[in-house]
Design an enzyme around this catalytic site. Structure first.
Site, PDB file in Angstrom:
ATOM      1  N   ASP A  37     -16.455 -21.523 -17.378  1.00  0.00           N
ATOM      2  CA  ASP A  37     -16.589 -20.334 -16.507  1.00  0.00           C
ATOM      3  C   ASP A  37     -18.048 -19.994 -16.204  1.00  0.00           C
ATOM      4  OD1 ASP A  37     -17.473 -19.388 -18.910  1.00  0.00           O
ATOM      5  OD2 ASP A  37     -15.965 -17.813 -19.130  1.00  0.00           O
ATOM      6  N   GLU A  39     -20.401 -19.257 -18.414  1.00  0.00           N
ATOM      7  CA  GLU A  39     -21.089 -18.509 -19.473  1.00  0.00           C
ATOM      8  C   GLU A  39     -21.808 -19.471 -20.408  1.00  0.00           C
ATOM      9  OE1 GLU A  39     -18.371 -15.731 -21.273  1.00  0.00           O
ATOM     10  OE2 GLU A  39     -18.360 -14.459 -19.482  1.00  0.00           O
ATOM     11  N   HIS A 130     -51.834  -5.413 -12.403  1.00  0.00           N
ATOM     12  CA  HIS A 130     -52.488  -4.804 -11.251  1.00  0.00           C
ATOM     13  C   HIS A 130     -52.527  -3.292 -11.453  1.00  0.00           C
ATOM     14  CE1 HIS A 130     -52.652  -4.154  -6.614  1.00  0.00           C
ATOM     15  NE2 HIS A 130     -53.806  -3.979  -7.191  1.00  0.00           N
ATOM     16  N   LYS A 192     -57.221  -9.393   1.680  1.00  0.00           N
ATOM     17  CA  LYS A 192     -55.852  -9.745   2.108  1.00  0.00           C
ATOM     18  C   LYS A 192     -55.067  -8.475   2.403  1.00  0.00           C
ATOM     19  CE  LYS A 192     -52.574 -11.088  -0.935  1.00  0.00           C
ATOM     20  NZ  LYS A 192     -52.024 -12.009  -1.950  1.00  0.00           N
ATOM     21  N   ARG A 194     -51.091  -7.587   2.926  1.00  0.00           N
ATOM     22  CA  ARG A 194     -49.741  -8.166   2.891  1.00  0.00           C
ATOM     23  C   ARG A 194     -48.867  -7.394   3.868  1.00  0.00           C
ATOM     24  NH1 ARG A 194     -46.847 -11.815   0.340  1.00  0.00           N
ATOM     25  NH2 ARG A 194     -48.352 -12.364  -1.263  1.00  0.00           N
ATOM     26  N   ASP A 219     -56.043 -18.734  -7.359  1.00  0.00           N
ATOM     27  CA  ASP A 219     -55.146 -17.569  -7.417  1.00  0.00           C
ATOM     28  C   ASP A 219     -54.325 -17.631  -8.696  1.00  0.00           C
ATOM     29  OD1 ASP A 219     -54.197 -15.163  -6.569  1.00  0.00           O
ATOM     30  OD2 ASP A 219     -53.290 -15.897  -4.716  1.00  0.00           O
TER      31      ASP A 219
END
Ligand code: R5P
Length: 297
Positions: A37, A39, A130, A192, A194, A219
């Site tokens: 199933d 799981e 951030h 930048k 976004r 980055d």
């Protein structure tokens, strides 16, 4: 006293092996499979009683991995592990760190609370911090953030002639400047904006002082790849050749890798996430921390 054990979740075996090799650590086996199933079945292939165990998990696929992690951590606890660490070189769900629109889930908070309830400590590499500035603002268990910048700086110093290190946005300045110092290269940081999940606009400072250098874009994450692609295009419009792109976390969803490869001279990543671009291993960095925990015991 026995050494810490490393128990990789499915998909993290490669990194766990590199960690074991780098730190002289022992690997432990888990058996997992799916029931018809869908799981998950989980069985420990070792006795965790009296042992400190580090679960190694690639949380770039957190929706898929989280329940398996919960089953393993709970079983370790029930069967007598003395300490359960999580080594998640890429810590998922860090980017939605505020409610920008009414009703939005701040998933970084919820995910941190769930993980803090399962394990005793977390070790990760360059989490996307951030609006939260440190992991302990989110995690209630000790959480260590390691930095790949020195490894990336050394790689650039070895592999790239006359490099110019470039951060594609203001957020990237924190790691790009460390990389530039280590590689003994100048640094430029772009701006930048976004516009959407797959649309960004890049603006550039005066790049004339760097003419003739090989641009190296740095980055933390390549996800849709649009940041890197837009930065490559902006640099080419200013007369630079195709950049070398170096990322810590190579997520590269959908067609991202194809797009970035087309725009870049070379694409390189650390092995926090298994990807064909992996060229810089974070295993020695993490192994040093785990080795330290071994000695603390
Ligand atoms: C900014 O938030 C990050 O540092 C990366 O620039 C960003 O996650 C990259 O995303 P994408 O590859 O989707 O442009």
């Amino acid at each position: 006293m026995s050494a810490r054990l490393l128990a990789p979740l499915p998909g993290s075996e490669g990194l766990a092996e590199r960690l074991a090799l780098a730190g002289g650590l022992e690997l432990a086996a888990l058996a997992t499979r799916r029931f018809p199933d869908g799981e998950r079945y989980v069985r420990l292939g070792f006795n965790p009683a009296g042992r400190a165990i580090d679960i190694v998990a690639d949380l770039s696929r957190a929706d898929d991995q989280f329940l398996t992690l919960a089953f393993v951590a709970d079983t370790l606890r029930e069967l007598g592990a003395t300490e359960i660490g999580l080594v998640a070189p890429y810590l998922g769900y860090m980017r939605q760190d505020a409610r920008f629109q009414p009703g939005e889930a701040i998933t970084s908070q919820t995910f941190a609370r769930l993980l803090s309830g399962l394990v005793d400590r977390v070790v990760t590499v360059d989490p996307h911090l951030h609006r939260f500035s440190a992991l302990d603002e989110l995690y209630t268990v000790p959480a260590v953030a390691l930095h790949a910048a020195p490894l990336i700086g050394d790689w650039i110093a070895r592999e790239v002639k006359r490099p110019l290190v470039i951060g594609p946005d203001a957020e990237s300045e924190q790691w790009a400047s460390e990389v530039a110092t280590r590689a003994d290269a100048p640094l430029a940081v772009l701006s930048k904006q976004r516009i959407g999940d797959r649309e960004v606009r890049i603006t550039m400072p005066d790049m004339n002082p760097y003419a003739g250098r090989q641009p190296v874009l740095i980055d933390d994450i390549a996800s849709s790849g649009r940041t890197l692609v837009a930065a490559c295009a902006a640099l080419q419009a200013r007369g630079f050749g195709p950049p070398v792109c170096v990322v810590v976390h190579a997520i590269f969803g959908g067609d991202a890798f194809a797009r970035v490869s087309q725009a870049a001279a070379r694409v390189v990543s650390t092995d926090t996430i298994e990807h064909p671009t992996n060229a810089i291993s974070v295993a020695p960095l993490i192994a040093r921390v785990l080795g330290g925990l071994n000695h603390d015991r």
